[in-house]
Write a protein that holds these residues in place. Sequence first.
Motif, PDB file in Angstrom:
ATOM      1  N   ILE A 113      49.774  15.049  11.032  1.00  0.00           N
ATOM      2  CA  ILE A 113      48.917  16.141  10.564  1.00  0.00           C
ATOM      3  C   ILE A 113      49.204  16.386   9.083  1.00  0.00           C
ATOM      4  O   ILE A 113      50.360  16.517   8.685  1.00  0.00           O
ATOM      5  CB  ILE A 113      49.183  17.423  11.384  1.00  0.00           C
ATOM      6  N   SER A 114      48.148  16.421   8.279  1.00  0.00           N
ATOM      7  CA  SER A 114      48.308  16.744   6.856  1.00  0.00           C
ATOM      8  C   SER A 114      48.560  18.244   6.725  1.00  0.00           C
ATOM      9  O   SER A 114      47.956  19.047   7.441  1.00  0.00           O
ATOM     10  CB  SER A 114      47.053  16.368   6.072  1.00  0.00           C
ATOM     11  N   MET A 115      49.441  18.622   5.779  1.00  0.00           N
ATOM     12  CA  MET A 115      49.776  20.043   5.627  1.00  0.00           C
ATOM     13  C   MET A 115      49.777  20.455   4.165  1.00  0.00           C
ATOM     14  O   MET A 115      50.213  19.695   3.294  1.00  0.00           O
ATOM     15  CB  MET A 115      51.138  20.336   6.259  1.00  0.00           C
ATOM     16  N   GLY A 116      49.282  21.662   3.919  1.00  0.00           N
ATOM     17  CA  GLY A 116      49.278  22.215   2.576  1.00  0.00           C
ATOM     18  C   GLY A 116      49.602  23.691   2.620  1.00  0.00           C
ATOM     19  O   GLY A 116      49.475  24.343   3.666  1.00  0.00           O
ATOM     20  N   VAL A 117      50.028  24.218   1.485  1.00  0.00           N
ATOM     21  CA  VAL A 117      50.312  25.649   1.357  1.00  0.00           C
ATOM     22  C   VAL A 117      49.291  26.262   0.407  1.00  0.00           C
ATOM     23  O   VAL A 117      49.065  25.744  -0.686  1.00  0.00           O
ATOM     24  CB  VAL A 117      51.746  25.901   0.839  1.00  0.00           C
ATOM     25  N   CYS A 118      48.674  27.352   0.834  1.00  0.00           N
ATOM     26  CA  CYS A 118      47.754  28.134  -0.007  1.00  0.00           C
ATOM     27  C   CYS A 118      48.309  29.550  -0.093  1.00  0.00           C
ATOM     28  O   CYS A 118      48.217  30.311   0.871  1.00  0.00           O
ATOM     29  CB  CYS A 118      46.358  28.154   0.589  1.00  0.00           C
ATOM     30  N   THR A 119      48.887  29.885  -1.229  1.00  0.00           N
ATOM     31  CA  THR A 119      49.547  31.176  -1.402  1.00  0.00           C
ATOM     32  C   THR A 119      49.130  31.814  -2.719  1.00  0.00           C
ATOM     33  O   THR A 119      48.821  31.101  -3.675  1.00  0.00           O
ATOM     34  CB  THR A 119      51.078  30.995  -1.360  1.00  0.00           C
ATOM     35  N   ASN A 120      49.152  33.142  -2.766  1.00  0.00           N
ATOM     36  CA  ASN A 120      48.883  33.836  -4.026  1.00  0.00           C
ATOM     37  C   ASN A 120      50.148  34.029  -4.854  1.00  0.00           C
ATOM     38  O   ASN A 120      50.094  34.598  -5.942  1.00  0.00           O
ATOM     39  CB  ASN A 120      48.193  35.183  -3.755  1.00  0.00           C
ATOM     40  N   LYS A 121      51.272  33.535  -4.352  1.00  0.00           N
ATOM     41  CA  LYS A 121      52.499  33.482  -5.149  1.00  0.00           C
ATOM     42  C   LYS A 121      52.316  32.412  -6.229  1.00  0.00           C
ATOM     43  O   LYS A 121      51.660  31.389  -5.996  1.00  0.00           O
ATOM     44  CB  LYS A 121      53.678  33.113  -4.231  1.00  0.00           C
ATOM     45  N   GLN A 122      52.885  32.611  -7.410  1.00  0.00           N
ATOM     46  CA  GLN A 122      52.755  31.632  -8.485  1.00  0.00           C
ATOM     47  C   GLN A 122      53.242  30.260  -8.018  1.00  0.00           C
ATOM     48  O   GLN A 122      54.188  30.155  -7.248  1.00  0.00           O
ATOM     49  CB  GLN A 122      53.527  32.082  -9.728  1.00  0.00           C
ATOM     50  N   GLU A 123      52.578  29.229  -8.494  1.00  0.00           N
ATOM     51  CA  GLU A 123      52.849  27.869  -8.008  1.00  0.00           C
ATOM     52  C   GLU A 123      54.310  27.465  -8.184  1.00  0.00           C
ATOM     53  O   GLU A 123      54.931  26.939  -7.253  1.00  0.00           O
ATOM     54  CB  GLU A 123      51.941  26.869  -8.725  1.00  0.00           C
ATOM     55  N   HIS A 124      54.883  27.697  -9.367  1.00  0.00           N
ATOM     56  CA  HIS A 124      56.257  27.230  -9.600  1.00  0.00           C
ATOM     57  C   HIS A 124      57.258  27.980  -8.723  1.00  0.00           C
ATOM     58  O   HIS A 124      58.259  27.410  -8.270  1.00  0.00           O
ATOM     59  CB  HIS A 124      56.641  27.337 -11.088  1.00  0.00           C
ATOM     60  N   LEU A 125      56.989  29.259  -8.447  1.00  0.00           N
ATOM     61  CA  LEU A 125      57.860  30.020  -7.547  1.00  0.00           C
ATOM     62  C   LEU A 125      57.729  29.515  -6.114  1.00  0.00           C
ATOM     63  O   LEU A 125      58.718  29.420  -5.386  1.00  0.00           O
ATOM     64  CB  LEU A 125      57.504  31.507  -7.603  1.00  0.00           C
ATOM     65  N   SER A 126      56.504  29.186  -5.718  1.00  0.00           N
ATOM     66  CA  SER A 126      56.259  28.674  -4.364  1.00  0.00           C
ATOM     67  C   SER A 126      56.989  27.360  -4.132  1.00  0.00           C
ATOM     68  O   SER A 126      57.656  27.174  -3.104  1.00  0.00           O
ATOM     69  CB  SER A 126      54.751  28.472  -4.143  1.00  0.00           C
TER      70      SER A 126
END
Length: 227
Positions: A113-126
């Motif tokens: 299964i392909s997985m991704g993260v979609c967050t409103n936290k800044q990318e570098h912090l994530s």
Amino acid sequence: MNQKLTILFDLDGTLVNTAPDLMRAHNYVMKKYGYDERRLSDIKKLAGRGSKVMLTKSMHQIAELSGKIKKTDDIIEKMTKEFVDFYSKNIVKESTLKNGALDFLTWCKKNSISMGVCTNKQEHLSIDLLKKIKIYHFFDYIAGGNTFNHNKPNPKHLTDTIEIIGGDVNRTLMVGDSETDSNASKAANIPFILIMDGYTEKKTEEIYHDYLVKDFVGLEKIVEKYL
């Protein structure tokens, strides 16, 4: 051959219980600038839309409660920068993985299964958080709040991530803990799995969802239907 299934995840309150470290950074900055500190439980009122929105909401809520309104526009940028600086140095002091998350991610990987993260936290912090809590390697792409010119609840945050991963929006699920995640999923016509007790003030029945789960334990039973 059928297109692989893709699962997108929110980060704060979904994959990782980040409240203690977020609120420590929040209180450090608020105290420094002469505002009241907040309780850990206040994360539900503040998180979900990024650090700048978090601090702005907090300041306005304090102003409403106290009747004292301080001008916020001129200092919010400085406060946000200090929040990010402090938080980035203390990002996994007390943060923990959501119950069952590691086993579920491992199961997903074994099932291609392909997985991704979609967050409103800044990318570098994530990315830093995911690396330090040792689950970064599970994901094909991390889309933070500043990765694109738009973020949740805009559905393009999800659909752009799916496109980059090489997935199919019709073969995708979203896992999140708040109405921000739910609204993005609904607008993208993606089935939404709601994690209970998230970083939101809304009750579960007020948040649109296709499935409701306590945590990641046994979540593969839902996902198996889509394989």
